[in-house]
Design a protein around this motif. Structure first.
Motif, short mmCIF file in Angstrom:
data_model
loop_
_atom_site.label_atom_id
_atom_site.label_comp_id
_atom_site.label_asym_id
_atom_site.label_seq_id
_atom_site.Cartn_x
_atom_site.Cartn_y
_atom_site.Cartn_z
N ALA A 58 0.84 -1.20 0.00
CA ALA A 58 0.00 0.00 0.00
C ALA A 58 0.88 1.25 0.00
CB ALA A 58 -0.88 0.01 1.24
N GLY A 59 0.41 2.28 -0.65
CA GLY A 59 1.11 3.56 -0.58
C GLY A 59 2.06 3.86 -1.73
N GLY A 60 2.33 2.89 -2.58
CA GLY A 60 3.23 3.19 -3.69
C GLY A 60 2.47 3.95 -4.78
N ARG A 67 -6.38 3.27 -6.03
CA ARG A 67 -7.19 3.90 -5.00
C ARG A 67 -7.86 5.18 -5.47
NH1 ARG A 67 -6.54 1.18 -0.35
NH2 ARG A 67 -4.73 -0.20 -0.28
N LYS A 301 -8.78 14.80 -10.25
CA LYS A 301 -7.99 14.19 -9.18
C LYS A 301 -6.68 13.61 -9.72
CE LYS A 301 -10.09 13.29 -4.99
NZ LYS A 301 -10.61 12.44 -3.96
N ALA B 43 -0.78 2.01 7.62
CA ALA B 43 -1.21 1.40 6.36
C ALA B 43 -2.69 1.06 6.40
CB ALA B 43 -0.38 0.15 6.08
N LEU B 46 -4.73 4.25 5.82
CA LEU B 46 -4.48 5.05 4.62
C LEU B 46 -5.72 5.22 3.76
CD1 LEU B 46 -2.52 6.51 2.69
CD2 LEU B 46 -2.06 4.31 1.66
N PRO B 47 -6.47 4.15 3.47
CA PRO B 47 -7.65 4.33 2.61
C PRO B 47 -8.63 5.36 3.16
CG PRO B 47 -7.21 2.00 2.94
CD PRO B 47 -6.29 2.73 3.85
N PHE B 50 -8.29 9.08 1.98
CA PHE B 50 -8.48 9.55 0.62
C PHE B 50 -9.59 10.56 0.49
CE2 PHE B 50 -5.13 7.44 -1.05
CZ PHE B 50 -5.16 6.09 -0.83
N ASN B 51 -10.61 10.40 1.32
CA ASN B 51 -11.71 11.35 1.19
C ASN B 51 -11.65 12.45 2.22
OD1 ASN B 51 -12.90 9.97 -0.99
ND2 ASN B 51 -13.60 8.41 0.44
N ILE B 330 3.85 6.13 2.89
CA ILE B 330 2.41 6.34 2.96
C ILE B 330 2.09 7.82 3.16
CG2 ILE B 330 0.38 5.82 4.36
CD1 ILE B 330 1.46 3.02 4.67
#
Lengths: 342, 499
Positions: A58-60, A67, A301, B43, B46-47, B50-51, B330
């Motif tokens: 995640a995060g790359g 995402r 975006k 981690a 993280l999602p 996004f908003n 991240i």
């Protein structure tokens, strides 16, 4: 309370551990997604969440693309879309998982090319064939690889670079073997014919840091990762590996225009499905992703996040994958030689 | 200056405060779960970012990081089960303190050093990031290799202090051996994989650690049968612990600096930072023998270093756009998603966002400190819970944590195997941390050694070519000379004089 003997206590804990392992092992051998098992061909698809597998951490920057588009896929597909990271084996675990998943449209793959093809062709232990998978729609591209040197290096242009390689071997850093930057290096060495040595690092950022700190003479990496460093005048991009000039570096010539038409490739990110996906589901997905990619909010975006868009429908996507494969096949010997026993 | 005020105002906005609290609570919970540390917490969330607007995202992530780094120490002290990678070093002296009934004091010291360490990290990020990232750029393969050698040499020296030099050395070498499993990043060759795809990525550090410390401890507790603090009265004095971080301010400061330096160098993480600072403290202390038996400084040092990495890890990330570890990667992702570019531009164009981040980090440090202290009396009761309840809980949580990282059954097998191995190692008094150091430093040492030689075309001169590398080598030699030659000679002459 009844107290067991010391030995009995220790043994009982070990027994519990063993039982736990057996249970988990049995439990995980059935591949998930029980709801999607009903083979109702397409008419009521999608009726449960759709998962996109991203075969990296995640995060790359790759993960980011998945995402970013996820909420728009949600919107246009009419179902809940989930992004799941499956690490391991440099991408092999994730790709393999989707390759062998049920082709019912509920498990999809984030396709990264030429990376997944590179791992497949170079690494003999890959147990999948991405060319058999169904390319649905391509989202991003134009994130070409580039060649960079320290900002105040005596090498200022591609010509300088090539001239210097005639006198000594230039050390070029990149992220790992079997990666996009490794392909760029092999093209540099064999197609352009430069006298260069590859110094593999664990990630693109570490490779970039090595050239900023002048521990190596040059670096191959993606345009996106170089932009902040270039803006801060820490590195200079002297050439790019795309078919056209990179938007972020309009002054850097491509190898194509410098006389090396075969030293060019694009890095594309799109969505793929397991082999054997029914046509009905395929067209539903294709059109949903197309709408998501063309959604004005998403375009905004993507621009903010410096994601270059290269929408391609299923056919064009398949063509581009075949082109990437061609480049790899043309340089296969060099790629294999370079990735074993440096 | 107005930017600064604006930034603080931004951080104090109600929804930011809400997410700040959420982050602290999440962090404490993740911290307490065995083996899962800041990286997992960040981690996981993280999602969610996004908003959210960029300032809220950054504040949430940093609150999680800071609170997790602190929470990782709690079970380390109470149960000898590292709550996360940084918790390892805290078990060394934290657990003996609990056994002596001083859990409250240890937890207080933990909270205090977490707060102070975090503050040092924030200060370094806000005020001296550019020179520190310039330093980070100077670290090339030769210097990395020297750093790992420095770390490994400390292993045997600590072993010597406690009469376990040979055992420590053997375990460190074994750890190195284990680190070689998998695909080599430089040559691409598969080593020790026995055709098992799972082993291609090598022996994963966190599942192995969870096994070596958490599961083995569960087995040991089961054997022991009673609660951890046994019959000792609970001396519940967190305040005494907090004050000790100020009393030993030089330890706190020194360790925080080590934490910042280690974390701003890419590739060195929170685990190495906390272990190194512990080892450094032990080496420079006049009471070497007391470390490992409940010296409060053995809790302060690793925690201060670990918390300082919150700010430290972001230094190269924000000033160069280069992450120094998975967490900062991240953070950079969170920035790019919102259209901000890391790098020098970040401090000028983002201005407000940067200051609100610092303010947010500062506030979240205070929040988790207060949350932690108020819950401390509750936490220390854990040392009185009978083993019959603790053991199954630890085992279940450990395996859950180990599985949660990559969803692979292989990781569970590793945890189980290392659990048994760890149990026997501890039982027969072998210094398990040496194995851990070998495991964690192995890849870094080998790949950089190889890279250095590739760059120098085979010349070993590269290892003494830069002032930094040469300096490190001299420090290592000096410390070896001191420990093995000079100190024993002094001892002998003291005895002679006495006679």
């Amino acid at each position: 309370m009844y107290k067991l003997s010391k030995r009995a206590r220790v043994l009982s804990v070990l027994l519990v551990i063993g039982l736990l392992l057996v249970m988990v092992g049995c439990g995980s051998s059935s591949t998930g997604n029980d709801e999607g098992n009903q083979q109702q061909v397409g008419s009521d698809y999608p009726k449960s969440p759709v998962t996109i597998i991203v075969p990296m951490k995640a995060g790359g920057s790759t993960d980011m693309v998945a995402r970013t588009i996820q909420p728009y896929l949600n919107k246009h597909l009419g179902a809940s879309v989930v992004v799941e990271n499956v690490e391991g084996g440099g991408g092999k675990m994730g790709v393999s998982q989707v390759y062998r998943a049920k082709p019912d449209g509920y498990e999809l793959l984030l396709g990264v090319f030429p990376a997944w093809l590179l791992t497949q062709r170079i690494d003999k232990t890959a147990d999948y064939d991405v060319t058999e998978m169904v390319p649905l729609y391509n989202i991003s591209g134009k994130d070409y690889n580039a060649l960079a040197v320290p900002y105040d290096s005596p090498i200022q242009t591609l010509e300088d670079f090539l001239a210097t390689t005639k006198e000594k071997t230039i050390k070029v850093s990149g992220s790992g073997l079997g990666t996009n930057s490794f392909l760029a290096f092999v093209l540099l060495k064999d197609v352009v014919g430069a006298n260069v040595d590859y110094i593999p690092y664990n990630s693109g950022s570490e490779a970039a840091l090595a050239v900023v700190g002048k521990h190596v003479d040059a670096c191959v990496g993606s345009v996106i990762s170089f932009k902040p460093l270039s803006d801060d005048k820490k590195i200079r991009v002297i050439a790019t590996f795309g078919p056209d000039r990179a938007e972020a570096f309009p002054d850097a010539p491509t190898y194509v225009e410098s006389g090396f038409p075969k030293a060019a490739f694009d890095i594309t990110l799109g969505i793929m499905a397991p082999p054997g996906l029914p046509d009905e589901i395929k067209s539903k997905l294709e059109s949903a992703i197309e709408q998501a990619v063309n959604d004005p909010e998403f375009i905004e975006k993507a621009k903010q996040a410096s994601i270059g868009l290269a929408p391609m429908n299923s056919e064009k996507y398949k063509e581009s994958i075949m082109q990437a494969d061609q480049i790899i096949q043309d340089n296969l010997d060099a790629l294999i030689a370079g990735s074993q026993g440096n | 200056m107005e930017l600064f005020i604006e930034g603080i105002m931004m951080a104090l906005a109600p929804h930011n405060i809400l997410y700040l609290f959420l982050g602290c609570i999440v962090g404490l919970v993740v911290g307490v779960l065995p083996g899962l540390g800041p990286i997992f917490g960040v981690a996981l969330f993280l999602p969610l970012t996004f908003n959210l607007p960029v300032d809220t995202s950054l504040i949430l992530l940093t609150a999680i990081y800071g609170a997790t780094a602190y929470g990782d120490g709690i079970t380390s002290i109470l149960l000898k089960v590292p709550g996360g990678p940084s918790g390892l070093a805290i078990t060394f002296d934290g657990y003996p303190l609990t056994q002596q009934g001083k859990a409250g004091m240890a937890l207080g010291a933990l909270a205090g050093s977490a707060l102070l360490g975090d503050l040092v990290g924030i200060f370094s990020l806000a005020a001296i990031a550019p020179p520190l990232s310039a330093l980070a750029m100077k670290i090339g393969p030769a210097e990395y290799f020297m750093l790992t050698m420095f770390g490994l040499s400390m292993v045997s020296m600590i072993g010597k202090g406690q009469g376990q030099a040979i055992k420590g050395f053997i375990l460190a070498c074994f750890g190195l051996l284990l680190s070689f499993f998998g695909r080599d990043v430089i040559t691409g060759a598969m080593r020790f994989t026995f055709n098992v795809p799972y082993l291609e990525d090598g022996i994963q550090f966190i599942p192995a650690c969870i096994g070596l410390f958490a599961v083995s401890q569960a087995i040991t507790l089961a054997e022991q049968g009673s609660s951890i603090a046994g019959d000792h009265a609970l001396i519940d004095k967190p305040w005494k612990g907090i004050l000790s971080t100020i009393k030993h301010w030089y330890v706190t400061l020194r360790s925080s600096i080590v934490g910042v330096l280690m974390s701003c160098i890419p590739g060195i993480g929170i685990t190495v930072a906390s272990l190194m600072s512990y080892m450094v403290e032990e080496r420079v202390s006049k009471e070497k023998g007391s470390y490992g038996k409940g010296n409060i400084r053995g809790v302060i040092a690793p925690q201060a270093a670990a918390s300082a990495t919150n700010g430290g890890e972001l230094i190269p990330a924000f000033s160069l756009g280069i992450p120094s570890g998975p967490c900062s990667a991240i953070f950079i992702a969170a920035l790019t998603l919102h259209g901000l570019q890391p790098g020098l531009m970040f401090f000028t164009t983002a201005g407000k966002a940067a200051y609100s981040l610092y303010a947010g980090m500062f506030l979240s440090a205070i929040v988790f400190f207060i949350l932690g202290i108020t819950c401390t009396p509750l936490f220390s009761r854990v040392s009185k819970i009978p083993a019959s309840i603790l053991v199954p809980t630890i085992v279940v949580l450990s395996f859950t944590g180990s599985f949660a990282i990559r969803n692979m059954v292989g990781d569970l097998v590793i945890t189980a195997i290392f659990g048994v191995v760890g149990y026997f190692l501890f039982k027969y008094n072998w210094p398990v941390p040496s194995l851990v150091l070998g495991l964690i430093l192995g890849e870094l040492a080998e790949s950089n050694f190889h890279r250095a030689l590739m760059i120098s075309d085979g010349s070993y001169g590269i290892f003494v070519s830069s002032p930094l590398a040469l300096g490190l080598l001299l420090v290592i030699l000096a410390m070896i000379a001191w420990t093995y030659i000079i100190a024993p000679l002094r001892e002998r002459s003291k005895i002679k004089k006495a006679v």
